[in-house]
Scaffold this motif. Structure first.
Motif, PDB file in Angstrom:
ATOM      1  N   ILE A 231     -11.338  16.522  -2.085  1.00 48.81           N
ATOM      2  CA  ILE A 231     -10.666  15.475  -2.280  1.00 48.81           C
ATOM      3  C   ILE A 231      -9.388  14.973  -1.510  1.00 48.81           C
ATOM      4  N   THR A 232      -9.463  13.979  -0.648  1.00 41.97           N
ATOM      5  CA  THR A 232      -8.081  13.905  -0.122  1.00 41.97           C
ATOM      6  C   THR A 232      -7.141  13.133  -1.140  1.00 41.97           C
ATOM      7  N   GLU A 233      -6.978  12.564  -0.075  1.00 44.05           N
ATOM      8  CA  GLU A 233      -5.725  11.162  -1.030  1.00 44.05           C
ATOM      9  C   GLU A 233      -6.200  10.187  -0.343  1.00 44.05           C
ATOM     10  N   LYS A 234      -7.338   9.557   0.884  1.00 44.02           N
ATOM     11  CA  LYS A 234      -7.826   9.016   1.509  1.00 44.02           C
ATOM     12  C   LYS A 234      -9.219   8.810   0.434  1.00 44.02           C
ATOM     13  N   VAL A 235     -10.110   9.520   0.126  1.00 42.53           N
ATOM     14  CA  VAL A 235     -11.040   9.442  -0.479  1.00 42.53           C
ATOM     15  C   VAL A 235     -10.405   9.436  -2.182  1.00 42.53           C
TER      16      VAL A 235
ATOM     17  N   SER B 234      -2.169  12.994  -7.641  1.00 37.72           N
ATOM     18  CA  SER B 234      -1.626  13.989  -7.647  1.00 37.72           C
ATOM     19  C   SER B 234      -0.805  15.172  -6.457  1.00 37.72           C
ATOM     20  N   GLY B 235       0.127  16.075  -7.100  1.00 36.99           N
ATOM     21  CA  GLY B 235       1.251  17.027  -6.316  1.00 36.99           C
ATOM     22  C   GLY B 235       0.816  18.176  -6.102  1.00 36.99           C
ATOM     23  N   GLY B 236       2.049  19.100  -5.653  1.00 40.56           N
ATOM     24  CA  GLY B 236       1.988  20.697  -5.692  1.00 40.56           C
ATOM     25  C   GLY B 236       0.673  21.032  -5.483  1.00 40.56           C
ATOM     26  N   GLN B 237       0.461  22.145  -6.372  1.00 46.05           N
ATOM     27  CA  GLN B 237      -1.058  23.268  -6.764  1.00 46.05           C
ATOM     28  C   GLN B 237      -1.703  22.099  -6.601  1.00 46.05           C
TER      29      GLN B 237
ATOM     30  N   PHE C  83       0.438  -1.527  -0.186  1.00 39.85           N
ATOM     31  CA  PHE C  83       0.105  -0.678   0.081  1.00 39.85           C
ATOM     32  C   PHE C  83       0.922   1.339   0.383  1.00 39.85           C
ATOM     33  N   HIS C  84       0.790   1.690  -1.423  1.00 41.02           N
ATOM     34  CA  HIS C  84       1.912   2.723  -1.624  1.00 41.02           C
ATOM     35  C   HIS C  84       1.653   3.802  -1.652  1.00 41.02           C
ATOM     36  N   ALA C  85       0.887   5.088  -1.174  1.00 44.98           N
ATOM     37  CA  ALA C  85       0.729   6.448  -1.230  1.00 44.98           C
ATOM     38  C   ALA C  85       1.811   7.589  -1.034  1.00 44.98           C
ATOM     39  N   LEU C  86       1.805   8.878  -1.046  1.00 43.17           N
ATOM     40  CA  LEU C  86       2.739   9.400  -1.307  1.00 43.17           C
ATOM     41  C   LEU C  86       2.603  10.221  -0.206  1.00 43.17           C
TER      42      LEU C  86
ATOM     43  N   GLY D 232       2.888  11.814  -8.192  1.00 43.25           N
ATOM     44  CA  GLY D 232       3.442  10.581  -8.731  1.00 43.25           C
ATOM     45  C   GLY D 232       2.781   9.649  -8.449  1.00 43.25           C
ATOM     46  N   SER D 233       2.232   8.334  -8.489  1.00 45.98           N
ATOM     47  CA  SER D 233       1.409   7.245  -8.103  1.00 45.98           C
ATOM     48  C   SER D 233       0.930   6.405  -6.947  1.00 45.98           C
TER      49      SER D 233
END
Length: 215
Positions: A180-184, A167-170, A122-125, A135-136
């Motif tokens: 829209i968080t990473e979890k969502v 998604s990353g950055g801005q 389970f690889h997030a950012l 990234g991905s």
């Protein structure tokens, strides 16, 4: 390991409805009104499965390596920063359980089964990647179906590997402002992915009544 009987599953689905981010790239199939349809050869017909999912079991082995290093890409099995620092195994368990719970919504007609999911990766950012280059997401798991009454293995374990853009950055900041968080994002993507996998046609020996309209 978390086990969710179907009554609890229904409650979780009602409570876990979030904002609606962009749909995942793998479209979910409608689980209602499915009928077995043989489309294969005389020796190996293919049927569209109908499941009555009695429980979901998710296991996140403690043998998996967790990294808290704030690098662009830590070498680890579990990289997760979408929750406050804590037990990352339990956090990943909760995320995958919620996605699987949503994925089985409406699967109440057919052969009674238990869905078993064992996490492999389970690889997030990391924070550094999230607010710079992005990234991905990378998720690997084994999935299996067992007869809820006999415990007999019906399908799997099958190795699943899921990868999709993060998604990353801005852009990441703007998405988070809209909820829209990473979890969502991960839960919504995995929901569609797992639903598609559970509805994947299965080969069935001629004469078998394992999956039938009578169920």
């Amino acid at each position: 390991m978390r086990v969710f009987p179907i009554a609890v599953v229904s409650a979780l689905i009602a409570l876990s409805a979030c904002g609606a981010p962009e749909p995942a790239s793998r479209a979910a199939s409608d689980t209602l009104g499915l009928r077995p349809v043989a489309v294969g050869t005389a020796t190996a017909p293919i049927v569209t499965p109908r499941w009555n999912v009695q429980a979901v079991q998710v296991e996140v082995p403690r043998s998996l390596h967790v990294s808290e290093a704030n690098l662009l890409f830590p070498i680890a099995d579990i990289v997760w920063r979408g929750d406050a620092r804590g037990d990352r195994y339990d956090q990943v368990d909760a995320i995958v359980t919620e996605a699987a719970t949503r994925a089985i919504s409406g699967m109440t007609n057919g052969q009674p089964v238990v869905v078993e999911i064992t996490m492999k990766r389970f690889h997030a950012l990391t924070e550094r990647a999230r607010y710079t280059v992005g990234g991905s997401y990378g998720v690997k798991m084994d999935i299996a179906l067992r007869d809820a009454n006999t415990g007999m293995l019906i399908d799997g374990p099958r190795a699943l590997s899921v990868g999709f853009k993060a998604s990353g950055g801005q852009k990441a900041i703007e998405e988070e402002a809209r909820g829209i968080t990473e979890k969502v994002a991960i839960i919504n993507y995995l929901t569609d992915y797992l639903r598609e996998e559970l509805l994947r046609p299965l080969p069935m020996p001629v004469g078998s009544d394992r999956i039938s309209e009578a169920n």
